[in-house]
Design an enzyme around this catalytic site. Structure first.
Site, PDB file in Angstrom:
ATOM      1  CB  SER A   8      -0.938  -0.186   1.213  1.00  0.00           C
ATOM      2  OG  SER A   8      -1.535   1.319   1.228  1.00  0.00           O
ATOM      3  CG  HIS A  31      -4.171  -1.782  -1.198  1.00  0.00           C
ATOM      4  ND1 HIS A  31      -5.148  -2.082  -2.013  1.00  0.00           N
ATOM      5  CD2 HIS A  31      -4.626  -0.405  -0.883  1.00  0.00           C
ATOM      6  CE1 HIS A  31      -5.914  -2.171  -0.928  1.00  0.00           C
ATOM      7  NE2 HIS A  31      -5.525  -1.015  -0.509  1.00  0.00           N
ATOM      8  CG  ASP A  33      -4.961   2.350   0.735  1.00  0.00           C
ATOM      9  OD1 ASP A  33      -6.047   1.107   0.958  1.00  0.00           O
ATOM     10  OD2 ASP A  33      -4.046   2.188   1.354  1.00  0.00           O
ATOM     11  CG  MET A  35      -8.363   7.184   2.935  1.00  0.00           C
ATOM     12  SD  MET A  35      -7.528   6.643   4.343  1.00  0.00           S
ATOM     13  CE  MET A  35      -6.462   5.443   4.357  1.00  0.00           C
ATOM     14  CG  HIS A  64      -9.459   0.067   0.195  1.00  0.00           C
ATOM     15  ND1 HIS A  64      -8.586  -0.331   1.285  1.00  0.00           N
ATOM     16  CD2 HIS A  64     -10.543   0.264  -0.126  1.00  0.00           C
ATOM     17  CE1 HIS A  64      -9.285  -0.392   2.286  1.00  0.00           C
ATOM     18  NE2 HIS A  64     -10.162  -0.430   1.360  1.00  0.00           N
ATOM     19  CG  MET A  66     -11.149   2.843   2.480  1.00  0.00           C
ATOM     20  SD  MET A  66      -9.643   2.907   3.293  1.00  0.00           S
ATOM     21  CE  MET A  66      -8.725   2.722   1.931  1.00  0.00           C
ATOM     22  CG  MET A 135     -11.368  -3.342   5.466  1.00  0.00           C
ATOM     23  SD  MET A 135     -10.097  -2.649   4.092  1.00  0.00           S
ATOM     24  CE  MET A 135      -9.431  -2.156   5.649  1.00  0.00           C
ATOM     25  CG  ASP A 173      -6.252  -2.856   3.387  1.00  0.00           C
ATOM     26  OD1 ASP A 173      -5.016  -2.910   4.234  1.00  0.00           O
ATOM     27  OD2 ASP A 173      -6.653  -2.430   2.724  1.00  0.00           O
TER      28      ASP A 173
END
Ligand code: DX5
Ligand code: ZN
Length: 220
Positions: A8, A31, A33, A35, A64, A66, A135, A173
């Site tokens: 990540s 990966h 993320d 957010m 990913h 979020m 998660m 993760d």
């Protein structure tokens, strides 16, 4: 099934993302993320940065999301060229419609579950998705400790996937490291996200290899 290691970049240097993507060129995917300060209490990056990361990454990009309202925002991440786009079950209004749209756009479709979100509602819908992201910490931040209470959920998901003879990946993760990766693999995970464990290592490629070796002994 091979063990896949997806570091990540949340733990990378945000002023040197291209350099830090190249540091993980032996990984299976990067990966990323996303957010939004709404679904989680943290903010990382959005579509313009994501698009550039896909362009410069030496490995496929595993997004990913979020974010709130993935039904509206997730398809653009598939259009950007992500190899996989994972949205949160808790945030999606119509997860099957969204998963079909992501696949139509050429991405693998993933559904992520917070630690307290049950997998059972998805067990009859596994044929519609390519990956379940369990998660193993509460989403939002790197460097948290692995929640062992998520392991039974991984086991139940793997049993259902095997029973239906499907090729659905199980990604874990959060808190994945040398200390935890074997039990996640043993429970049935085959894709492993590690942020602080990889980018915090003195030798990043060696750490990726170590994690892959440890997981490979237990992936079934
Ligand atoms: C957390 C993110 C993770 C994070 C994991 O919400 O989804 O991808 O980077 O970090 P570590 O591996 O440090 O727990
Ligand atoms: Zn993540």
């Amino acid at each position: 099934m091979p063990a896949l290691i997806n570091p990540s970049i949340l733990s990378a240097d945000f002023a040197n993302l291209e350099r830090d993507l190249h540091a993980i060129s032996t990984a299976d995917a990067a990966h990323v993320d996303v957010m939004d300060y709404h679904f989680v209490p943290n903010l990382t990056l959005g579509l313009p940065v994501f698009e550039r990361l896909v362009e410069v990454s030496p490995v496929p990009v595993d997004g990913h999301l979020m974010i709130a309202d993935p039904d509206r925002w997730a398809p653009a991440y598939a259009e950007a060229g992500a190899a996989s786009v994972t949205f949160h079950a808790e945030a999606a209004q119509a997860p099957v419609r969204l998963a079909r749209e992501l696949r139509r756009l050429g991405a693998r479709a993933g559904v992520a579950l917070r630690p307290a979100t049950p997998v059972e509602p998805y067990l009859d819908l596994l044929a519609e998705i390519d990956m379940i992201l369990v998660m193993t910490v509460e989403p939002g931040f790197g460097g948290q400790s692995f929640i062992d209470g998520t392991l039974p959920k991984i086991r139940r998901a793997r049993a259902a996937i095997s029973e239906q003879d499907l090729d659905v990946h199980i990604q874990v993760d959060g808190g994945v490291s040398r200390d935890t990766i074997e039990r996640a693999a043993d429970a049935g995970a085959n894709v492993f996200v590690a942020g602080s464990a990889v980018y915090g290592a003195d030798d990043v490629p060696a750490e990726i290899e170590t994690l892959r070796d440890l997981a490979s002994r237990h992936v079934h």
